[in-house]
Scaffold this active site. Sequence first.
Site, PDB file in Angstrom:
ATOM      1  N   GLU A 276      40.038  37.446  41.839  1.00 53.16           N
ATOM      2  CA  GLU A 276      39.108  38.125  40.938  1.00 53.16           C
ATOM      3  C   GLU A 276      38.912  37.336  39.644  1.00 53.16           C
ATOM      4  O   GLU A 276      37.815  37.353  39.069  1.00 53.16           O
ATOM      5  CB  GLU A 276      39.595  39.543  40.647  1.00 53.16           C
ATOM      6  N   HIS A 279      36.028  35.052  40.176  1.00 50.97           N
ATOM      7  CA  HIS A 279      34.732  35.705  39.944  1.00 50.97           C
ATOM      8  C   HIS A 279      34.442  35.807  38.450  1.00 50.97           C
ATOM      9  O   HIS A 279      33.323  35.531  37.991  1.00 50.97           O
ATOM     10  CB  HIS A 279      34.747  37.107  40.558  1.00 50.97           C
TER      11      HIS A 279
END
Length: 510
Positions: A276, A279
Site C-alpha cells: 500500500e 500505491h
Amino acid sequence: MSNQSPESDSSESDAPEPYENLLDRYRRIAHLESGAGVLYWDQQVVMPEGGTPARGKQLAALSATTHEKLTDDAMADALDAAQDADLTAEQAANVREIRRRHDRNRSVPESLVEELTEHTSNSQRTWQEAKAEDDFDRFAPALERLRDLQVERAEAIDPDRPAYEVMYEDGEPYLPLERMAEIFEELKDALVPLIEWIEAEGDDLPSPFVAAGPHPDGNQRALSDAVLEVLGYPDEHGRLDESAHPFTSGNQYDARVTTRFKPEDPMDAFTATIHEFGHASYELGLPRDRFGEPLGASLSSGVHESQSRFWENHVGRTRPFWEGFLPTAKEHLDGVDDVTVDEAYAAVNAIYPDNRIRVEADELTYHLHIILRCELDRAFVEGDLSVDELPAAWNRKMEEYLGVTPDSDAEGVLQDIHWSSRFAAFQGYTIGSVLAAQLDHAMRQDIDDVDAKIREGDLEPLWDWMTEHVHRHGRRYPTDELVEEATGEPLTAEYFVDYVEGKFGDLYGL
C-alpha cells in the site's frame, strides 16, 4: 525523504482562455471526486457500522453532481472551444483525457449513476457482514444487482461492444484486453511449470516468523510503522490504519494506507503495508500544481499496481532489504532473535500453492489467483455463470489452478472486496507485476548499485527515479507511451519471467 510531489516544469500563465475555462470546470469535478474519496476512506476505516445508509446517499448525491457537471452541454461546449485553441502538448493531453471521460459518460443516465453509487456503498457493508458470517447467500442478491447495474452502464456507454470489455476500460483505458490476454498466456507458460517444479523438487522453506507466533497486533503495528519510516512515508501527508481489506486512498497531498494483522504470520501485514505504501508513493509523486487536472492524476490500475508491486517485491522481498531491516524486525517481534537473513529472506519469498487467500499469496501463485478471478469475473458478467453458481465454480477453479479447495466461502468467493464495487478490474494486478519488473530493470541501468541502496535504507533515489519516470507525467501519455518513455521499450513480460525464474530458481535450488 525529499518532497516526492514536484511542481510541473511548465507554466499555464499564458494558456488560451478557452482552455482555462475548461480546466476551471473540470477542477470542480475532480475536487468533488476527491472529497468522495475521503468519505469512502472514512466508511472503510472509522465510520460506525450504522452509518451505511446515510453514506450511500451522500456518495450517490456527489456522484450524480459530478456526472451532471462532466456530461452537460456546457462541458461539451467548453471542450469544443478548448480543442480549437493553440495548445501545448501537456494542455492537449489534459483536453484529451477530459474529452475521453465526457464522451464515455455522456450517454449514461444520471439516475443510473446515482443508483449504482448508492448500491455500491451499501453492498460493501453487506459484503463485510457476509464474509464475517461466512454467508454468501446474504451477499448474492446485492452482487447480482451490482452486476446488472454495471452491465447497464456499460451498454449505455457503448451498446455495440461486449459489456465486459467496456468495463475493463474503466481501469485500463489504453491497454487492449487482447494484449492482456496474451500476457496472461505468457505467464501461464512460464509460471505453471516453475511452480510444479518447486512443489516436486524444491527445498522446504519454513517461516521462523510463523514458528514464533502468534504475534500481537500491537507488535505488528509497530513493525508496519517501522518499515514505513524506512521507506520514507511522510507523516504530514499520510497515515496508517486498519481495514477489512488493505487499500490506499488519496492524492498528492494526502495519501492514506491501511493494512490488517494476521496473528500467526506478521509478514502478511508487513508485505501488505509495503504494497500500500507503493500505491501511496505514486499519489504523493504526482505534481502538486496539477491537482485537480488529468495531468495530476494517476494513469491506470496497471500502472498503479506497478508501483505497489515494485516496492513490495523488488524492495521489501529482497535479500539486501532484509540485510538492513532484520535488526529492526527483531526489535518489534518476539521470539525471532535467532532468525538469520537467509531465513527471513526465504520466509517472505516461500511459495505456498495451498494458500487459499489472494492477498496472502506468494509472488508466483498470486497470478494464478488473478487468472482464476478474471475468468470467473468475465463468465459472471457475460451471463455464463449465475450468482448462485459462483461459490462452486470458484472452488473448482481453486482446485484446478492451485490444488486446494477453500474450507468456506469466507476464504473462497467472499474473500475479496472487489466484487462489491467493480468488475473487469483484476487484470491490473498482473499488469502491475509485469511492469514493475520492467521498471526495476530500467532503474538499474540508471542508478548505481540499487542493491546497496536498498541494504542501507537509502531509498530516496528509487522513489525519485519513479517520480521522474512515472509519477510526474500523470495522464500525459497513454499507457504504451508511458512505458516506452520510462523504460525505452514497449511493455513486455520478458523481464518479469527472467526475474522470477532467476530469483526462485536460486531460492529453491533449481
